[in-house]
Motif scaffolding. Structure first.
Motif, PDB file in Angstrom:
ATOM      1  N   TYR A 126     -12.014 -36.702  -9.044  1.00  0.00           N
ATOM      2  CA  TYR A 126     -10.968 -37.029 -10.019  1.00  0.00           C
ATOM      3  C   TYR A 126     -10.379 -35.754 -10.621  1.00  0.00           C
ATOM      4  CZ  TYR A 126      -8.696 -39.334 -13.995  1.00  0.00           C
ATOM      5  OH  TYR A 126      -7.768 -39.795 -14.910  1.00  0.00           O
ATOM      6  N   GLY A 128      -7.164 -36.296 -12.501  1.00  0.00           N
ATOM      7  CA  GLY A 128      -6.261 -36.788 -13.534  1.00  0.00           C
ATOM      8  C   GLY A 128      -4.795 -36.841 -13.182  1.00  0.00           C
ATOM      9  N   SER A 135      -7.884 -40.110  -7.943  1.00  0.00           N
ATOM     10  CA  SER A 135      -7.579 -40.284  -9.363  1.00  0.00           C
ATOM     11  C   SER A 135      -6.881 -41.614  -9.613  1.00  0.00           C
ATOM     12  CB  SER A 135      -6.691 -39.128  -9.855  1.00  0.00           C
ATOM     13  OG  SER A 135      -7.354 -37.887  -9.741  1.00  0.00           O
ATOM     14  N   ASP A 139      -8.427 -44.639 -11.977  1.00  0.00           N
ATOM     15  CA  ASP A 139      -7.651 -45.150 -13.118  1.00  0.00           C
ATOM     16  C   ASP A 139      -7.320 -46.625 -12.927  1.00  0.00           C
ATOM     17  OD1 ASP A 139      -7.605 -42.810 -14.615  1.00  0.00           O
ATOM     18  OD2 ASP A 139      -5.816 -42.038 -13.612  1.00  0.00           O
ATOM     19  N   TRP A 156     -18.934 -39.481 -17.484  1.00  0.00           N
ATOM     20  CA  TRP A 156     -17.823 -38.536 -17.313  1.00  0.00           C
ATOM     21  C   TRP A 156     -18.230 -37.107 -17.681  1.00  0.00           C
ATOM     22  CZ3 TRP A 156     -13.532 -38.813 -14.674  1.00  0.00           C
ATOM     23  CH2 TRP A 156     -12.997 -40.070 -14.356  1.00  0.00           C
ATOM     24  N   TRP A 161     -13.960 -32.700 -13.618  1.00  0.00           N
ATOM     25  CA  TRP A 161     -12.754 -32.835 -14.439  1.00  0.00           C
ATOM     26  C   TRP A 161     -13.089 -32.673 -15.921  1.00  0.00           C
ATOM     27  CZ3 TRP A 161     -11.659 -36.552 -18.194  1.00  0.00           C
ATOM     28  CH2 TRP A 161     -10.337 -36.551 -18.675  1.00  0.00           C
ATOM     29  N   PRO A 171     -10.733 -40.038 -19.340  1.00  0.00           N
ATOM     30  CA  PRO A 171      -9.369 -40.479 -19.014  1.00  0.00           C
ATOM     31  C   PRO A 171      -8.892 -41.627 -19.895  1.00  0.00           C
ATOM     32  CG  PRO A 171     -10.612 -40.112 -17.022  1.00  0.00           C
ATOM     33  CD  PRO A 171     -11.603 -40.014 -18.140  1.00  0.00           C
TER      34      PRO A 171
END
Length: 230
Positions: A126, A128, A135, A139, A156, A161, A171
């Motif tokens: 990932y 973003g 990514s 999401d 996370w 990331w 995120p």
């Protein structure tokens, strides 16, 4: 009276073939739905053969339209050879659908292992951005399934990331839909979905595979009923 009986039998057979066409259409729809839906989660499993039952069920549904046409033509023309061929092919398709059910159960059982072995890598990829496939997949899943992280939002912290961002945030796709000013900050965990995504992805994929299994079972029963009609 004899002619009336023949006409009635032909009408029933044509009507059954129309039902057969409708069933074939639904079968194709289910297969296409499964195939398209699985595409949204394809980053979470590596075995491309998982979609074989859906592909087969689409092929069978397409074939059933052709078989239904043969059945109608044979019924209208009172062709014994045509009707015999129709029944034989119908039985072969029935066997194929039984195979679909078996494969569906096999791959359904493998879903959990597949997701478990790949989901960590997907989260590590990932970055973003909307241009990155991994990514977008993460999401999408977090928004659709209302989840965050693999087991929970704290996962996370171990991703590349998160370490590179250095803002103690996850995120925005982790934010609850009811929170309008959510920034993804871990200092406000109440704004984030508390449940992890792994278990929900596995549940979703198993549900999708069950659509194939139930569709194949239902239409195999319909075909068996039609084939049993003299």
């Amino acid at each position: 009276m004899g002619q009336c009986g023949i006409t009635s039998s032909k009408t029933v057979l044509v009507f059954l073939n129309l039902i057969f066409w409708a069933a074939a259409g639904i079968l194709c729809y289910v297969g296409a739905y499964v195939f398209i839906t699985y595409d949204d989660y394809d980053h979470f499993f590596e075995d491309v053969y998982t979609l074989i039952p859906a592909v087969i069920i689409i092929a069978v549904g397409t074939l059933l339209f052709i078989i239904g046409l043969i059945g109608c033509c044979a019924t209208i023309r009172e062709s014994r050879c045509g009707l015999a061929s129709f029944v034989i092919i119908l039985l072969l398709v029935f066997v194929t659908e039984v195979v679909v059910v078996v494969l569906g159960y096999i791959y359904r059982a493998k879903v959990e292992d597949e997701v478990d072995s790949s989901i960590q890598n997907v989260y590590n990829e990932y970055n973003g951005t909307n241009t990155d496939a991994a990514s977008r997949a993460i999401d999408y899943v977090q928004r659709q399934l209302h989840c965050c992280g693999i087991h929970n939002y704290s996962d996370w912290k171990n991703t590349r990331w998160f370490i590179e961002a250095k803002n103690n945030s996850v995120p925005l796709s982790c934010c609850k839909g009811s929170i309008s000013n959510c920034t993804g900050s871990l200092s406000r965990p109440g704004d984030l979905y508390p449940e992890g995504c792994e278990a929900l992805v596995v549940k979703k994929l198993k549900e999708i595979m069950m659509y194939v299994i139930w569709a194949a079972l239902a239409f195999a029963a319909i075909q068996d009923t039609i084939a049993a009609i003299p």
